[in-house]
Design an enzyme around this catalytic site. Structure first.
Site, PDB file in Angstrom:
ATOM      1  N   ASP A   1       0.529  -1.204  -0.213  1.00  9.81           N
ATOM      2  CA  ASP A   1      -0.256  -0.239  -0.004  1.00  9.81           C
ATOM      3  C   ASP A   1       1.148   1.178  -0.185  1.00  9.81           C
ATOM      4  O   ASP A   1       0.558   1.932   0.266  1.00  9.81           O
ATOM      5  CB  ASP A   1      -0.754   0.014   0.869  1.00  9.81           C
ATOM      6  CG  ASP A   1      -0.702  -0.304   2.393  1.00  9.81           C
ATOM      7  OD1 ASP A   1       1.225  -0.288   2.437  1.00  9.81           O
ATOM      8  OD2 ASP A   1      -1.018   0.139   3.747  1.00  9.81           O
TER       9      ASP A   1
HETATM   10  N1  LIG Z   1      -4.894  -6.281  -1.271  1.00 10.61           N
HETATM   11  C1  LIG Z   1      -3.939  -5.808  -1.568  1.00 10.61           C
HETATM   12  N2  LIG Z   1      -3.255  -6.063  -0.291  1.00 10.61           N
HETATM   13  C2  LIG Z   1      -1.675  -5.723  -0.492  1.00 10.61           C
HETATM   14  C3  LIG Z   1      -1.549  -6.145  -1.137  1.00 10.61           C
HETATM   15  N3  LIG Z   1       0.451  -6.144  -0.986  1.00 10.61           N
HETATM   16  C4  LIG Z   1      -0.078  -5.478  -0.368  1.00 10.61           C
HETATM   17  N4  LIG Z   1      -1.009  -5.833   0.595  1.00 10.61           N
HETATM   18  C5  LIG Z   1      -1.226  -5.584   1.644  1.00 10.61           C
HETATM   19  O1  LIG Z   1      -1.676  -4.240   2.522  1.00 10.61           O
HETATM   20  C6  LIG Z   1      -1.000  -4.484   3.994  1.00 10.61           C
HETATM   21  C7  LIG Z   1      -0.597  -3.538   4.322  1.00 10.61           C
HETATM   22  O2  LIG Z   1      -0.391  -2.881   5.634  1.00 10.61           O
HETATM   23  P1  LIG Z   1       0.525  -2.239   6.437  1.00 10.61           P
HETATM   24  O3  LIG Z   1       1.306  -1.324   5.450  1.00 10.61           O
HETATM   25  O4  LIG Z   1       2.084  -3.039   6.991  1.00 10.61           O
HETATM   26  O5  LIG Z   1      -0.182  -1.816   7.466  1.00 10.61           O
HETATM   27  P2  LIG Z   1      -1.333  -0.713   7.582  1.00 10.61           P
HETATM   28  O6  LIG Z   1      -2.753  -2.286   7.662  1.00 10.61           O
HETATM   29  O7  LIG Z   1      -1.257  -0.268   6.403  1.00 10.61           O
HETATM   30  O8  LIG Z   1      -1.637   0.105   8.682  1.00 10.61           O
HETATM   31  P3  LIG Z   1      -0.334   1.296   9.046  1.00 10.61           P
HETATM   32  O9  LIG Z   1       0.380   1.356   7.717  1.00 10.61           O
HETATM   33  O10 LIG Z   1       0.188   1.345  10.127  1.00 10.61           O
HETATM   34  O11 LIG Z   1      -1.332   2.495   8.522  1.00 10.61           O
HETATM   35  C8  LIG Z   1      -1.086  -5.542   4.278  1.00 10.61           C
HETATM   36  O12 LIG Z   1      -1.631  -5.994   4.630  1.00 10.61           O
HETATM   37  C9  LIG Z   1      -1.005  -6.634   3.105  1.00 10.61           C
HETATM   38  O13 LIG Z   1      -1.233  -7.749   3.564  1.00 10.61           O
HETATM   39  C10 LIG Z   1      -1.639  -5.904  -2.724  1.00 10.61           C
HETATM   40  O14 LIG Z   1      -1.510  -6.079  -3.551  1.00 10.61           O
HETATM   41  N5  LIG Z   1      -3.419  -6.456  -2.831  1.00 10.61           N
END
Ligand SMILES: Nc1nc2c(ncn2[C@@H]2O[C@H](COP(=O)(O)OP(=O)(O)OP(=O)(O)O)[C@@H](O)[C@H]2O)c(=O)[nH]1
Length: 331
Positions: A245
């Site tokens: 993200d």
């Molecule tokens: N749907 C989707 N999810 C993804 C993708 N790549 C990564 N993620 C997920 O994105 C999430 C990123 O979460 P983090 O940035 O670690 O944490 P957050 O919940 O955003 O919390 P904070 O960053 O602390 O605000 C994780 O659950 C990953 O599994 C993708 O291509 N698609």
């Protein structure tokens, strides 16, 4: 039925040999060696051109015209008319390639460019040619060459390039292309003594979206956020996805820090707008860290690292906001 039983032998023989006789006549017609090579090249699927430089007349073969969707009678054998079919974005480089070859600056004439077909579609051609006649002073009088349709190869190249440089989900450049563009922008900023900004953007609590609504919904949110980010910046800026993200934005030329603040607030506000997925309105926010060249880093790595650090400070200060990098963040 036996052929030779129903017809006199000499007539039967003539009928059987007709195709050979026809080919023979054809070759007599083509005894001129020029026609032979044109015939051979056409057979290979290439369009053939023959340019009389001194009076700007040109011969274009049927295959050449057919490549662009024209009948033989539909176009004149006139070099200007054909030049008009070259895509405007490629006209200057084509002119350059031809004049470099004619003046002897280059040894070969070979050029890839786009042409506009009768139905206004675009094709890529590989154009090759050589001087076949000069006057006694060595001035080129005549050039012949071929056009090969390379549209399929060009499409494949574009697709491969997209795969290597674009994020398929978010449909924006990936980290590799972002790094290239940052490098270029940085060398320009250094040379021209300008400022540039790198924004590191991370969605807040994005994991909850995935956990509550599923990964597919998470993907839709990423796509929509990506579109929102693109809509908040200029075409000359770059929005890229670093993975997960995380997004980065490059503002390659900035006049004042205030301008960057404005863009950042616009993004915070835009991302916070509800996102409609099916019948649900989802709410997501983002945290942004900003590093500006030259004050927050002199090379591309440091700028990205410092923007990332500032983003963590924005998260730790309550999320849904933007923060500029400060030296104190290093402690
Ligand atoms: N749907 C989707 N999810 C993804 C993708 N790549 C990564 N993620 C997920 O994105 C999430 C990123 O979460 P983090 O940035 O670690 O944490 P957050 O919940 O955003 O919390 P904070 O960053 O602390 O605000 C994780 O659950 C990953 O599994 C993708 O291509 N698609």
């Amino acid at each position: 039925m036996n052929f030779s039983q129903t017809l006199p032998l000499n007539i039967a023989l003539i009928i059987m040999l007709l195709p050979l006789i026809a080919v023979g006549f054809y070759y007599i017609k083509l005894r001129n060696s020029e026609e032979l090579w044109k015939f051979a090249l056409e057979g290979a699927g290439d369009g053939v051109w023959d340019w009389d430089i001194s009076n700007d007349k040109a011969y274009f073969s049927d295959r050449y015209k057919e490549m662009l969707g024209f009948n033989n009678e539909e176009v004149d054998n006139n070099i200007k008319e054909w030049n008009n079919r070259v895509h405007p974005d490629d006209a200057a480089s084509l002119d350059q390639a031809v004049s470099d070859y004619l003046s002897g600056k280059t040894e070969k004439y070979i050029h890839e460019h786009r042409v506009i077909c009768k139905d206004r579609s675009i094709k890529w051609v590989l154009s090759r040619g050589m001087i076949v006649k000069r006057d006694k002073h060595g001035k080129p009088l005549r050039m012949i060459g071929t056009h090969t349709d390379i549209t399929a190869r060009k499409l494949l190249e574009t697709r491969l390039e997209n795969l290597a440089h674009f994020d398929a989900l978010a449909n924006v450049p990936n980290r590799t292309l972002f790094n290239d563009r940052l490098k270029l922008a940085l060398s320009y900023a250094k040379r021209e003594k300008k400022m540039l900004a790198v924004m590191f953007i991370d969605l807040d609590l994005f994991k909850e979206i995935n956990d509550l609504y599923g990964h597919e919904t998470g993907d839709i949110v990423l796509k929509k956020v990506s579109r929102q980010l693109v809509s908040c910046v200029r075409e000359s800026d770059t929005v890229a996805r670093m993975g997960g993200d995380e997004f980065v934005i490059l503002l390659p030329i900035i006049d004042e820090i205030e301008d960057v603040k404005l863009v950042a607030s616009k993004i915070v506000e835009a991302v916070a707008q509800p996102i409609k997925v099916a019948k649900t309105h989802l709410h997501i926010t983002c945290s942004i860290g900003i590093a500006v060249y030259p004050q927050h880093g002199k090379d591309e790595k440091l700028l990205v690292i410092n923007a990332d650090m500032a983003m963590y400070q924005a998260k730790n200060s309550g999320k849904n906001q933007a923060k500029f990098f400060e030296e104190a963040m290093l402690n």
